[in-house]
Design an enzyme around this catalytic site. Structure first.
Site, PDB file in Angstrom:
ATOM      1  N   HIS A 137       0.712  -0.656   0.138  1.00 42.80           N
ATOM      2  CA  HIS A 137       0.408  -0.522   0.009  1.00 42.80           C
ATOM      3  C   HIS A 137       1.055   1.441   0.064  1.00 42.80           C
ATOM      4  O   HIS A 137       0.511   2.377  -0.543  1.00 42.80           O
ATOM      5  CB  HIS A 137      -1.225  -0.094   1.040  1.00 42.80           C
ATOM      6  CG  HIS A 137      -1.843  -0.940   1.256  1.00 42.80           C
ATOM      7  ND1 HIS A 137      -3.057  -1.651  -0.177  1.00 42.80           N
ATOM      8  CD2 HIS A 137      -2.141  -1.977   3.040  1.00 42.80           C
ATOM      9  CE1 HIS A 137      -3.291  -2.094   0.396  1.00 42.80           C
ATOM     10  NE2 HIS A 137      -2.742  -3.122   2.405  1.00 42.80           N
ATOM     11  N   CYS A 161       3.894  -0.818  -3.559  1.00 45.90           N
ATOM     12  CA  CYS A 161       3.908  -1.522  -5.017  1.00 45.90           C
ATOM     13  C   CYS A 161       4.286  -0.510  -6.293  1.00 45.90           C
ATOM     14  O   CYS A 161       3.490   0.498  -6.455  1.00 45.90           O
ATOM     15  CB  CYS A 161       2.075  -1.964  -5.319  1.00 45.90           C
ATOM     16  SG  CYS A 161       1.909  -2.381  -6.785  1.00 45.90           S
ATOM     17  N   GLU A 189      -3.459   2.392   1.972  1.00 49.17           N
ATOM     18  CA  GLU A 189      -2.662   3.616   0.673  1.00 49.17           C
ATOM     19  C   GLU A 189      -3.517   4.794   0.412  1.00 49.17           C
ATOM     20  O   GLU A 189      -2.439   5.191   0.062  1.00 49.17           O
ATOM     21  CB  GLU A 189      -3.314   2.223  -0.695  1.00 49.17           C
ATOM     22  CG  GLU A 189      -3.130   2.645  -1.895  1.00 49.17           C
ATOM     23  CD  GLU A 189      -3.717   1.993  -3.409  1.00 49.17           C
ATOM     24  OE1 GLU A 189      -3.762   1.008  -3.104  1.00 49.17           O
ATOM     25  OE2 GLU A 189      -4.539   3.056  -4.303  1.00 49.17           O
ATOM     26  N   THR A 235      -6.398   2.069  -5.916  1.00 42.73           N
ATOM     27  CA  THR A 235      -5.991   1.004  -7.143  1.00 42.73           C
ATOM     28  C   THR A 235      -7.292   0.038  -7.306  1.00 42.73           C
ATOM     29  O   THR A 235      -7.231  -0.846  -8.415  1.00 42.73           O
ATOM     30  CB  THR A 235      -4.467   0.607  -7.006  1.00 42.73           C
ATOM     31  OG1 THR A 235      -4.826  -0.381  -4.916  1.00 42.73           O
ATOM     32  CG2 THR A 235      -4.027   1.900  -6.992  1.00 42.73           C
ATOM     33  N   SER A 289     -10.262  -6.584   4.021  1.00 48.90           N
ATOM     34  CA  SER A 289      -9.497  -6.627   2.223  1.00 48.90           C
ATOM     35  C   SER A 289     -10.481  -5.550   1.439  1.00 48.90           C
ATOM     36  O   SER A 289     -11.759  -5.746   0.884  1.00 48.90           O
ATOM     37  CB  SER A 289      -9.017  -7.511   1.846  1.00 48.90           C
ATOM     38  OG  SER A 289      -8.796  -7.582   0.628  1.00 48.90           O
TER      39      SER A 289
END
Ligand code: F3S
Length: 720
Positions: free
Chosen positions: A73, A95, A125, A161, A217
């Site tokens: 994140h 990422c 994130e 994302t 999640s």
């Protein structure tokens, strides 16, 4: 049972890299710290913790000189700074897609753009991305929040994302109308998009969907949301033990999708467990068949529910089944055939299903219902009704036909657990939605003031009251409404997303209309009311009679002929009027002013006696005589023979309209509302020396001489 696995299931590239980074760091350092769980999956995280990973919430908890893995994140710059200050080794597993978003956001922020992030403000994130612009980003999770944003000169929009593309597109559309210059960078990860598209497709083709992943999640939650919208039998599970056997039938087509942080081994475990359950289910059905109780599904997927290739498969399976059955029929004993036929009539049920049933027994506060299944269903006291205090015996009796919802196929004691309360609740909600759509007023408790309005909730739906709808006046400070109750009305509703845009201003308007209607209804013809003249037109005077305006028509202003309403009343005059007519629908009230003034004919007989000499004004001239107004609304006729002391050809030879003349009253007849006058007699009485030329003086008006009937004469008069 047929299982279709999503081909994008399992770790995404970013998550895989982060997990690999932790495993490598564990090899290198023995112990490694992660700021928060490295991925949103309990099982996968546990496996790493077992190997020596340690989860911490802040850099302060990491010992100096240790290693920390920054998860996929990413993290805000101050985290990196703290690690450097504390001499903590950073293993950056952000990422690359997230890192790119951080870079472009930072650049645009430095170029003076307002940054808008479409995503969840609490998601790590999003916190990381917001961090690169000193936390000054505007974060919105949906269209409604975007609507509340201020207008921007120039703005830069990016996305979390894992956001659902349609949500991003809705937010983009809103921002387009709020920005002079808007740059949109769709940073939804392609891996997320592919996964979501696949979930969409699979959930449309399957009659059961299993979504595997951590409940915390975000991307798995979105997969669940997508699947649930297309397939009502969608289950969110975190591990193999969450699979509920009763929820799955032997002939189900089951789609399996998993979040980006769900490890492959977990997916395999779930699938293996499902196959095992299938075996158990098969043998249990065989047992049921032996008991003579069999079931047939009410909710089998129809051919139209399936994709063409699946339909093909189902059709060929059906053909094979038929052939098999025909073959078997020849080999079955009559008893076996009976069992098989019975099997075809068996009802199959699943949680959430609404079924009709018959009450077969009431034991204490439990109600037993036959829903056509192999086992009777039981409604426990807590699920009987929304009327909490009512007992089972008060609510139902044996033989009653009722509608229930299946809560559990097996409550653990072999009973089907049913709820009547949920059916009532759903019906009530349906009715409530219909009423709200119909414009019913409802009360909300204002929870929060935001820039564009007020936020509240109503029966689990989110309610937004735009600032312009908070009052019918300008509201300077929205905060003053927080904590207060406000009656509102729906102006827009998104039922599927449980969102309501409501208006208090509309309620005030409704109340105003209702008050006016009520006012109209409170007036009755014949009623006397006080009013103030507000406006004068050629046809009458509009009069305020206490919040509503009525019209005094020009003909109802005076008993006499009125040229213009302003001859009788002027704006601001206080008058007493009579209600003549009321129409609440058209909001019209007819008023009469003259009706409360004395009628000239009521006193005419006392005031005007035959022989009296009086003055009057020539109002109108006709071939047979002149109409003379003695007082407002009271006219008499001077026949042509009585106009002068000499013979005249035309009335105009002696008189003009408007002349004030002296006349003698010859006759007053209140019944027929006629007064006969003589100017000649009046002149003679003033000057007795005047002798008529030929004819003698007549005391009775010689109307017949005019060769017109009385009816004709008096129809010329506007006497009421
Ligand atoms: Fe990266 Fe996309 Fe996964 S952004 S962490 S690859 S979901």
């Amino acid at each position: 049972m047929k299982i279709i696995e999503g081909k994008y299931n399992g770790f995404c590239f970013g998550v895989q890299s982060a997990v690999d980074a932790v495993e490598k760091a564990l090899n290198d350092y023995g112990v490694v710290y992660t700021l928060g769980p490295i991925i949103h999956n309990k099982a996968a995280v546990k496996a790493l913790l077992d190997k020596g990973a340690v989860i911490v919430d802040s850099v302060d908890e990491i010992p100096t000189g240790s290693a920390v893995v920054i998860r996929s994140h990413g993290a805000p710059p101050e985290i990196y700074q703290k690690c450097i200050e504390k001499d903590v080794k950073i293993i950056d597993a952000t990422c690359p897609f997230v890192a790119r978003t951080q870079r472009i956001v930072e650049k645009r922020f430095n170029d003076g753009y307002d940054i808008v992030i479409a995503g969840e403000a609490a998601h790590p994130e999003v916190i990381g991305i917001a961090g690169v612009c000193n936390g000054k980003a505007h974060i919105v999770s949906d269209e409604l929040q975007a609507l509340l944003l201020p207008n921007f000169e120039k703005a830069f929009l990016v996305s979390q994302t894992t956001l659902i593309p349609s949500v991003f597109s809705e937010i983009s559309d809103v921002l387009k109308s709020k920005c002079k210059e808007l740059i949109i960078e769709n940073t939804i990860c392609s891996s997320t998009r592919e996964r979501q598209e696949e979930a969409e497709e699979l959930s449309k083709a399957c009659n059961t969907m299993i979504v595997i992943g951590g409940r915390n999640s975000s991307n798995t939650a979105k997969l669940y949301e997508i699947c649930k919208a297309n397939c009502k039998n969608t289950y969110f599970i975190e591990s193999a033990k969450d699979v509920i056997v009763e929820n799955i039938a032997l002939n189900d087509i089951i789609g399996i999708v998993a979040g980006a942080s769900t490890p492959q081994w977990l997916i395999r475990e779930v699938i293996a467990s499902m196959y095992q359950n299938e075996q158990e289910l098969k043998s249990s059905n065989e047992d049921c068949a032996m008991d003579g109780v069999v079931a047939q599904s009410e909710e089998q997927p129809t051919e139209t529910d399936l994709k063409p290739e699946d339909q093909q498969e189902v059709v060929s399976e059906a053909v094979q089944d038929t052939e098999k059955q025909q073959k078997e029929t020849k080999e079955l004993t009559p008893e076996e055939k009976f069992k098989r036929d019975l099997e075809k009539t068996m009802v199959r049920i699943r949680p959430g299903q609404i079924r009709k049933g018959t009450v077969v027994q009431i034991v204490g506060d439990d109600v037993y219902v036959n829903i056509g299944y192999k086992a009777d269903g039981v409604i426990p006291q807590s699920e009987l009704s929304l009327e909490e205090k009512a007992s089972a015996a008060e609510l139902f009796k044996v033989g009653d036909e009722i509608t229930v919802e299946v809560l559990k196929v097996n409550d653990g004691d072999g009973n089907v657990l049913l709820s009547r309360k949920r059916v009532e609740q759903k019906n009530r909600e349906k009715q409530m939605v219909a009423e709200l759509e119909d414009g019913r007023h409802f009360e909300v408790h204002v929870k929060k003031a935001v820039k564009g309005g007020l936020l509240s909730e109503y029966h689990s739906a989110r309610v937004f009251i735009p600032a312009s709808h908070v009052s019918d006046k300008y509201v300077e400070n929205l905060e003053e409404f927080v904590g207060k109750k406000l009656a509102v009305k729906v102006i827009e509703m998104d039922k599927s997303r449980k969102r309501i845009v409501a208006s208090h201003r509309a309620v005030l308007k409704d109340q105003e209309i209702a008050a006016i209607k009520q006012k109209y209804q409170s007036f009755t013809p014949g009623q006397k009311v006080k009013g103030i003249i507000r406006r004068i037109t050629d046809f009458g005077a509009f009069t305020d009679i206490g919040g509503v305006d009525g019209l005094i028509h020009v003909t109802d202003l005076s008993w006499s002929r009125v040229k213009h309403p302003s001859d009788v009343v002027k704006v601001g005059d206080e008058v007493e009027v009579e209600i003549l007519s009321v129409n609440p629908e058209t909001e019209r009230i007819g008023l009469g002013y003259k009706q409360l003034q004395p009628k000239p004919w009521d006193t005419a007989q006392e005031k005007y006696l035959p022989g009296d000499i009086v003055e009057g004004r020539v109002d109108r001239i006709a071939p047979f005589g002149a109409f003379v107004e003695l007082e407002p609304g009271l006219y008499g006729l001077v026949h042509i023979s009585q106009v002068a002391t000499r013979r005249i050809e035309k009335v105009e030879d002696e008189l003009r309209v408007g002349d004030i003349i002296t006349v003698k009253i010859l006759e007053v007849n209140p019944e027929s509302k006629r007064i006969s006058l003589s100017r000649r007699a009046a002149l003679q009485s003033n000057k007795p020396e005047i002798v008529p030329e030929k004819e003698p003086v007549v005391s009775i008006p010689p109307i017949k001489e005019a060769k017109v009937s009385l009816k004709e004469i008096f129809s010329e008069l506007d006497l009421k």
